[in-house]
Design a protein around this motif. Sequence first.
Motif, PDB file in Angstrom:
ATOM      1  N   PRO A  41      20.694  -3.922  35.047  1.00  0.00           N
ATOM      2  CA  PRO A  41      20.360  -5.231  34.483  1.00  0.00           C
ATOM      3  C   PRO A  41      19.886  -5.104  33.038  1.00  0.00           C
ATOM      4  CG  PRO A  41      19.316  -4.925  36.625  1.00  0.00           C
ATOM      5  CD  PRO A  41      19.902  -3.600  36.228  1.00  0.00           C
ATOM      6  N   GLY A  42      20.220  -6.085  32.257  1.00  0.00           N
ATOM      7  CA  GLY A  42      19.800  -6.111  30.865  1.00  0.00           C
ATOM      8  C   GLY A  42      20.582  -7.163  30.110  1.00  0.00           C
ATOM      9  N   ARG A  67      25.427  -0.985  26.442  1.00  0.00           N
ATOM     10  CA  ARG A  67      23.992  -0.691  26.389  1.00  0.00           C
ATOM     11  C   ARG A  67      23.795   0.729  26.868  1.00  0.00           C
ATOM     12  NH1 ARG A  67      21.845  -3.157  30.481  1.00  0.00           N
ATOM     13  NH2 ARG A  67      23.437  -4.725  30.705  1.00  0.00           N
ATOM     14  N   VAL A  68      22.994   1.510  26.150  1.00  0.00           N
ATOM     15  CA  VAL A  68      22.778   2.907  26.514  1.00  0.00           C
ATOM     16  C   VAL A  68      21.300   3.245  26.470  1.00  0.00           C
ATOM     17  CG1 VAL A  68      25.038   3.537  25.582  1.00  0.00           C
ATOM     18  CG2 VAL A  68      23.008   3.857  24.168  1.00  0.00           C
ATOM     19  N   ARG A  69      20.957   4.345  27.120  1.00  0.00           N
ATOM     20  CA  ARG A  69      19.637   4.955  26.980  1.00  0.00           C
ATOM     21  C   ARG A  69      19.830   6.259  26.246  1.00  0.00           C
ATOM     22  NH1 ARG A  69      17.404   5.021  32.975  1.00  0.00           N
ATOM     23  NH2 ARG A  69      19.548   5.582  33.217  1.00  0.00           N
ATOM     24  N   GLU A  70      18.812   6.684  25.507  1.00  0.00           N
ATOM     25  CA  GLU A  70      18.840   7.959  24.803  1.00  0.00           C
ATOM     26  C   GLU A  70      20.092   8.096  23.931  1.00  0.00           C
ATOM     27  OE1 GLU A  70      18.332  10.694  28.090  1.00  0.00           O
ATOM     28  OE2 GLU A  70      16.154  10.502  27.931  1.00  0.00           O
ATOM     29  N   LEU A  71      20.239   7.151  23.016  1.00  0.00           N
ATOM     30  CA  LEU A  71      21.406   7.122  22.138  1.00  0.00           C
ATOM     31  C   LEU A  71      21.577   8.431  21.374  1.00  0.00           C
ATOM     32  CD1 LEU A  71      23.797   5.599  20.909  1.00  0.00           C
ATOM     33  CD2 LEU A  71      22.206   4.605  19.255  1.00  0.00           C
ATOM     34  N   LYS A  98      18.928   0.370  18.218  1.00  0.00           N
ATOM     35  CA  LYS A  98      19.722   1.362  17.491  1.00  0.00           C
ATOM     36  C   LYS A  98      21.194   1.228  17.880  1.00  0.00           C
ATOM     37  CE  LYS A  98      18.091   5.524  17.555  1.00  0.00           C
ATOM     38  NZ  LYS A  98      17.508   6.797  18.003  1.00  0.00           N
ATOM     39  N   PHE A  99      22.075   1.511  16.917  1.00  0.00           N
ATOM     40  CA  PHE A  99      23.509   1.329  17.123  1.00  0.00           C
ATOM     41  C   PHE A  99      24.301   2.535  16.641  1.00  0.00           C
ATOM     42  CE2 PHE A  99      21.655  -2.841  16.767  1.00  0.00           C
ATOM     43  CZ  PHE A  99      22.311  -3.592  17.727  1.00  0.00           C
ATOM     44  N   ALA A 100      25.452   2.726  17.254  1.00  0.00           N
ATOM     45  CA  ALA A 100      26.433   3.706  16.812  1.00  0.00           C
ATOM     46  C   ALA A 100      27.809   3.156  17.155  1.00  0.00           C
ATOM     47  CB  ALA A 100      26.209   5.057  17.496  1.00  0.00           C
ATOM     48  N   ARG A 101      28.827   3.664  16.472  1.00  0.00           N
ATOM     49  CA  ARG A 101      30.204   3.218  16.732  1.00  0.00           C
ATOM     50  C   ARG A 101      31.097   4.416  16.964  1.00  0.00           C
ATOM     51  NH1 ARG A 101      30.551  -1.559  13.329  1.00  0.00           N
ATOM     52  NH2 ARG A 101      28.889  -2.881  14.103  1.00  0.00           N
ATOM     53  N   PRO A 115      18.869  -0.812  23.168  1.00  0.00           N
ATOM     54  CA  PRO A 115      17.942  -1.911  22.877  1.00  0.00           C
ATOM     55  C   PRO A 115      16.542  -1.393  22.586  1.00  0.00           C
ATOM     56  CG  PRO A 115      19.192  -2.363  24.891  1.00  0.00           C
ATOM     57  CD  PRO A 115      19.435  -0.921  24.516  1.00  0.00           C
ATOM     58  N   PRO A 116      15.741  -2.185  21.885  1.00  0.00           N
ATOM     59  CA  PRO A 116      14.368  -1.769  21.627  1.00  0.00           C
ATOM     60  C   PRO A 116      13.577  -1.690  22.930  1.00  0.00           C
ATOM     61  CG  PRO A 116      14.694  -4.038  20.919  1.00  0.00           C
ATOM     62  CD  PRO A 116      16.032  -3.507  21.335  1.00  0.00           C
ATOM     63  N   VAL A 117      12.606  -0.797  22.955  1.00  0.00           N
ATOM     64  CA  VAL A 117      11.754  -0.659  24.133  1.00  0.00           C
ATOM     65  C   VAL A 117      10.756  -1.805  24.132  1.00  0.00           C
ATOM     66  CG1 VAL A 117      10.070   0.820  25.284  1.00  0.00           C
ATOM     67  CG2 VAL A 117      12.015   1.837  24.074  1.00  0.00           C
TER      68      VAL A 117
END
Length: 118
Positions: A41-42, A67-71, A98-101, A115-117
């Motif tokens: 969920p998110g 959506r990811v954790r630990e980017l 934070k983002f990456a492509r 996403p921000p914590v």
Amino acid sequence: MSVVGIGGVFFRADNPEALQAWYDRHLGVVVDFAAPWVPQPGPTLFMPFKRDADHFPLDRQWMINFRVRELDKLISALRGAGIEVTTHAEWDTPETGKFARIYDPEGNPIELWEPPVD
């Protein structure tokens, strides 16, 4: 009546089996109708962009955002697998995260978002 979530993302591919294996191996997105991938969920955005917006390549109709954790760890693993990862400090903010492509093997753009914590 209202929509309660995204039931799938469907797109054409030159080699669907190889592309499915790539998404599973590098992003953990398992493609299996018998045991479908169940996202956590998110927040999910559904957002059309103007046709000439430069948020993703103009020759592409869509871009998926995962959506990811630990980017940072994911970026390291992707780069270790020879996948080009683009980041820009100005993309990241405390409010948005934070983002990456990256691009899949068929050139489809993928945005990775931590996403921000709260």
